[in-house]
Design an enzyme around this catalytic site. Structure first.
Site, short mmCIF file in Angstrom:
data_model
loop_
_atom_site.label_atom_id
_atom_site.label_comp_id
_atom_site.label_asym_id
_atom_site.label_seq_id
_atom_site.Cartn_x
_atom_site.Cartn_y
_atom_site.Cartn_z
N HIS A 39 0.81 -1.22 0.00
CA HIS A 39 0.00 0.00 0.00
C HIS A 39 0.84 1.28 0.00
O HIS A 39 0.27 2.37 -0.04
CB HIS A 39 -0.92 0.02 1.22
N GLU A 142 -5.62 -12.66 6.79
CA GLU A 142 -6.52 -11.51 6.64
C GLU A 142 -7.74 -11.88 5.81
O GLU A 142 -8.55 -11.03 5.48
CB GLU A 142 -5.78 -10.33 5.99
N ASP A 168 -8.57 -6.10 7.39
CA ASP A 168 -9.16 -6.88 6.31
C ASP A 168 -9.87 -8.12 6.85
O ASP A 168 -10.91 -8.54 6.31
CB ASP A 168 -8.09 -7.29 5.30
#
Length: 256
Positions: A39, A142, A168
């Site tokens: 990210h 996740e 998540d």
């Protein structure tokens, strides 16, 4: 010269290759860093420079790679990362396939590069064994399917531990936005128990005091304590609020 010992149990979380942030954290005593390649704003040139710098200041480098694919996993290891975190692992079968890219044959399916990790030369059987032992592979938990298979995932020879993605996981377990509910901690407890039973590590991004206490009480090998952006927000907010309060106080006094 760093006089504060590096505590590898505690990590910072970086979203870009800030040399200053790494040096400040190391000076405080942090001994590990999570690079959020998935990210963040890292590119390959950044990683090629930044990972050896981090290791030179005695930081354990945990690379959360771009995705569950051969290229990103091998590149992070070839640049010298101590551990790779593999996001979006769906279940046992997926974990078996993608974690193989972090270990050399016959254990896994990692490709030999002949770069930094082998001193830009050839390699030996002993070097292969050492790489497999010293570089850690952490599939992320996740996804609901990965949580259901966590015990079997931890049993894989290509897996050295797991890295939990609570946000998540909460979304994919249909609890909505992660808010540290009873269900969230029940999932974390299952991961912690599975890791303990397998004799392997588990790692948690632990932003709150409650998460830090849980992780330490349940034997987490490493905790990411603060995100880079969160540290900036907290650092900028405190003096701003202090100055704003002083300004309001002065105005109030002047009005008397």
């Amino acid at each position: 010269m760093h006089v504060v010992p590096a505590n590898r149990q505690f990590a910072i979380w970086l979203s870009d290759p800030s040399f200053a942030a790494a040096e400040i954290a190391r000076g405080i005593g942090y001994g590990a860093v999570v690079l959020d390649i998935e990210h963040g704003s890292f590119d390959l040139a950044d990683l090629e420079r930044f990972i050896p710098f981090l290791k030179s200041i005695d930081m354990d480098v945990i690379a959360k790679v771009l995705g569950p694919e051969r290229g990103p996993i091998q590149q992070a290891l070839d640049f010298g990362a101590n551990a790779v975190v593999i996001p979006h692992v769906e279940n046992l079968a997926h974990a078996r396939a993608v974690t193989a890219f972090a270990k050399f044959p016959p254990l896994g399916d990692r490709s030999f590069a002949g770069g930094r990790t082998s001193s830009y030369g050839g390699f030996t059987d002993e070097w292969v064994t050492l790489q497999d032992v010293q570089t850690r592979c952490y599939p992320m938990i996740e996804d609901a399917g990965a949580l259901e298979d966590v015990e079997a995932i931890l049993a894989l020879d290509t897996v050295d531990g797991v890295f939990v993605g609570p946000s998540d996981l909460s979304l994919r377990r249909e609890r909505g936005a992660y808010s540290r509910t009873e269900g969230d901690f029940a999932d974390l407890e299952r991961v912690a128990r599975a890791a303990a039973a397998a004799g392997k590590a588990w790692v948690l991004p632990a932003w709150s005091l409650e998460e830090k206490e849980f992780a330490l009480r349940n034997g987490a090998d490493q905790l990411a304590l603060m995100m880079q952006h969160g540290a900036l927000v907290a650092g900028f907010t405190a003096p701003y609020e202090q100055a704003q309060a002083l300004a309001h106080s002065l105005v109030a006094r002047a009005a008397v």
